[in-house]
Design a protein around this motif. Structure first.
Motif, mmCIF file in Angstrom:
data_model
loop_
_atom_site.group_PDB
_atom_site.id
_atom_site.type_symbol
_atom_site.label_atom_id
_atom_site.label_comp_id
_atom_site.label_asym_id
_atom_site.label_seq_id
_atom_site.Cartn_x
_atom_site.Cartn_y
_atom_site.Cartn_z
ATOM 1 N N PRO A 37 40.220 87.913 12.102
ATOM 2 C CA PRO A 37 40.509 87.639 13.332
ATOM 3 C C PRO A 37 40.229 85.759 13.653
ATOM 4 C CG PRO A 37 37.896 89.031 12.749
ATOM 5 C CD PRO A 37 38.934 88.592 11.754
ATOM 6 N N MET A 38 40.432 84.977 12.498
ATOM 7 C CA MET A 38 40.147 83.885 12.480
ATOM 8 C C MET A 38 42.016 83.777 11.978
ATOM 9 S SD MET A 38 37.620 84.897 10.909
ATOM 10 C CE MET A 38 35.372 85.070 10.467
ATOM 11 N N LEU A 39 42.478 84.427 11.014
ATOM 12 C CA LEU A 39 44.186 84.696 11.206
ATOM 13 C C LEU A 39 44.340 84.732 11.847
ATOM 14 C CD1 LEU A 39 46.625 83.997 8.932
ATOM 15 C CD2 LEU A 39 46.307 86.075 8.282
ATOM 16 N N ALA A 40 44.470 85.820 12.823
ATOM 17 C CA ALA A 40 44.793 85.684 14.475
ATOM 18 C C ALA A 40 44.229 84.054 15.302
ATOM 19 C CB ALA A 40 44.603 86.736 14.815
ATOM 20 N N ALA A 41 43.885 83.859 15.135
ATOM 21 C CA ALA A 41 43.632 82.815 15.866
ATOM 22 C C ALA A 41 44.356 81.432 15.653
ATOM 23 C CB ALA A 41 41.782 81.976 16.017
ATOM 24 N N VAL A 42 44.302 81.445 14.532
ATOM 25 C CA VAL A 42 45.514 80.405 13.103
ATOM 26 C C VAL A 42 46.659 80.857 13.846
ATOM 27 C CG1 VAL A 42 46.151 79.707 11.633
ATOM 28 C CG2 VAL A 42 44.189 79.912 11.571
ATOM 29 N N LEU A 43 47.488 81.680 13.991
ATOM 30 C CA LEU A 43 48.746 82.357 14.193
ATOM 31 C C LEU A 43 48.714 82.025 15.532
ATOM 32 C CD1 LEU A 43 49.727 85.747 12.488
ATOM 33 C CD2 LEU A 43 50.115 83.063 11.871
#
Length: 329
Positions: A248-254
Motif C-alpha cells: 500500500p505504501m509503495l502504491a502511494a509513492v507511485l
C-alpha cells in the motif's frame, strides 16, 4: 516480524543473469578493443588485458564504491539528524527481509525530486526530498524497493556490465567522431571523396561483422533489450517491497510520482503553446522503468487484505469507488 525472503544477503535472480548475458556482445567488443594494443605491446599487452578483466571486482570494493557514489551519482553521507531519521526505517526494512542492516550503506542525494537509487555492491541512496517529505511507511517502501535491487543482484550486474562495455563504447564514439570529421573534409573536396570514404568504412564494417560473427549488429539492439530487462528488474524490486508488507505504501509513492510526472508534462505542454508532448514508440522501448499502470497492475495481488499479516506503518488507504456496470433485469 521478520519475513525471510532469501537465505543470502545478495544474490542474482533471472533478471540479473539476463542483464549479464545481454552485455556479452558489449564485453566481447570491449575485449577486442583492449586486445588491440597487445599485438604491439607483447607480454605487457596481455598483462593489460588481465588487469582489465580483474578490475570488475572493484564493483564490490567499498572505497571504490564511495568514489562512485560521490563523483558519479552525486551522493553524500547523511547528516547526523538525517541518519537518525533514516536508520530506524532502514532497520525495519532489513529486519523484515532477513538482511543485516550494515551490509549496505545509506547515502543521500541533495535533490528536490522523489527518487532513490541502488548501485554497485552496497550503495542505497535516497533524495532529501523523499527523506523529509514522505511518511515513514512510504519511505520504508522506497528503501525496500532499492533493497530488492540489491537482493536480486540488479545493481551489481548492471554496473558490472556497464563497466566492461566502456572500452567498446569509447571506441565507438571515437570512430563516429572520426568518421564525421573525415566526411566533412572529403565533402569539402568533392562528392567523389565522400564515395571513397563511405566505401572504405563500408568495407571495414563488413569485415568487422564477418570476422566477429555479426556481434556488432547485436550491439545495436542491446539498448532495447537492456531497457526491457531493466523494466523487469523494477517490477521484481516492486514485488520484493510488496512481499515485505509495503505494497500500500509503495502504491502511494507511485501515485505521487505519477502526479509529479503529469505536472512536468503539463509544464512542458504550456511551454509549447498547448501542444502535447508525445513520446515516440522507440523512446518507450528505451525506457528503463515501466509505466504507472503496469506497476500498479503487478502490485494488485499484494494490495488485497490478508488476515494476520503484519502491516508496518499502517496508514489509511484512499477509497476507490467500484466501477458501475449496467444492471440486467
Amino acid at each position: 516480524r521478520r519475513v525471510h525472503i532469501a537465505e543470502h544477503q545478495r544474490g542474482a535472480d533471472a533478471t540479473a543473469v539476463g542483464s549479464l548475458l545481454l552485455h556479452v556482445p558489449n564485453f566481447l567488443c570491449s575485449l577486442f578493443v583492449v586486445a588491440l594494443p597487445s599485438a604491439f605491446l607483447g607480454g605487457f599487452g596481455i598483462l593489460l588485458i588481465l588487469v582489465w578483466l580483474a578490475s570488475g571486482v572493484l564493483v564490490f570494493h567499498r572505497p571504490t564504491e564511495s568514489v562512485i557514489a560521490r563523483r558519479l551519482l552525486g551522493l553524500s553521507h547523511p547528516l547526523p539528524q538525517e541518519r537518525a531519521l533514516l536508520e530506524p526505517v532502514w532497520r525495519e526494512v532489513t529486519a523484515r527481509a532477513g538482511v543485516e542492516a550494515d551490509t549496505y550503506e545509506l547515502w543521500v542525494e541533495d535533490s528536490d525530486s522523489l527518487n532513490a537509487v541502488a548501485a554497485a555492491g552496497h550503495i542505497v541512496g535516497v533524495t532529501r526530498f523523499a527523506m523529509h517529505q514522505l511518511p515513514n511507511g512510504e519511505l520504508a517502501a522506497v528503501l525496500a524497493h532499492e533493497l530488492g535491487h540489491h537482493v536480486g543482484g540488479h545493481a551489481w550486474s548492471s554496473l558490472l556490465g556497464h563497466w566492461y562495455a566502456l572500452p567498446g563504447r569509447m571506441a565507438w564514439r571515437f570512430l563516429r567522431a572520426f568518421s564525421l570529421v573525415v566526411l566533412a573534409v572529403s565533402r569539402a573536396f568533392s562528392c567523389f571523396g565522400v564515395g571513397i570514404v563511405l566505401l572504405v568504412f563500408g568495407a571495414f564494417a563488413l569485415a568487422t561483422i564477418s570476422s566477429l560473427y555479426g556481434l556488432p549488429l547485436l550491439v545495436l539492439a542491446m539498448p532495447y533489450a537492456l531497457a526491457a530487462v531493466g523494466r523487469r528488474a523494477e517490477l521484481r524490486a516492486d514485488r520484493h517491497a510488496a512481499a515485505l508488507g509495503f505494497a500500500p505504501m509503495l502504491a502511494a509513492v507511485l501515485h505521487k510520482m505519477h502526479l509529479a510526472e503529469q505536472r512536468r508534462e503539463a509544464t512542458a505542454m504550456a511551454r509549447r503553446g498547448g501542444v502535447p508532448v508525445r513520446e515516440s514508440s522507440l523512446s518507450k522501448l528505451l525506457s528503463s522503468h515501466p509505466d504507472h499502470s503496469t506497476r500498479l497492475h503487478h502490485l494488485q495481488p499484494y494490495l488485497q487484505p490478508r488476515p494476520h499479516q503484519a502491516q508496518p506503518y499502517a496508514q489509511p488507504q484512499p477509497h476507490v469507488p467500484p466501477p458501475s456496470y449496467p444492471r440486467h433485469r
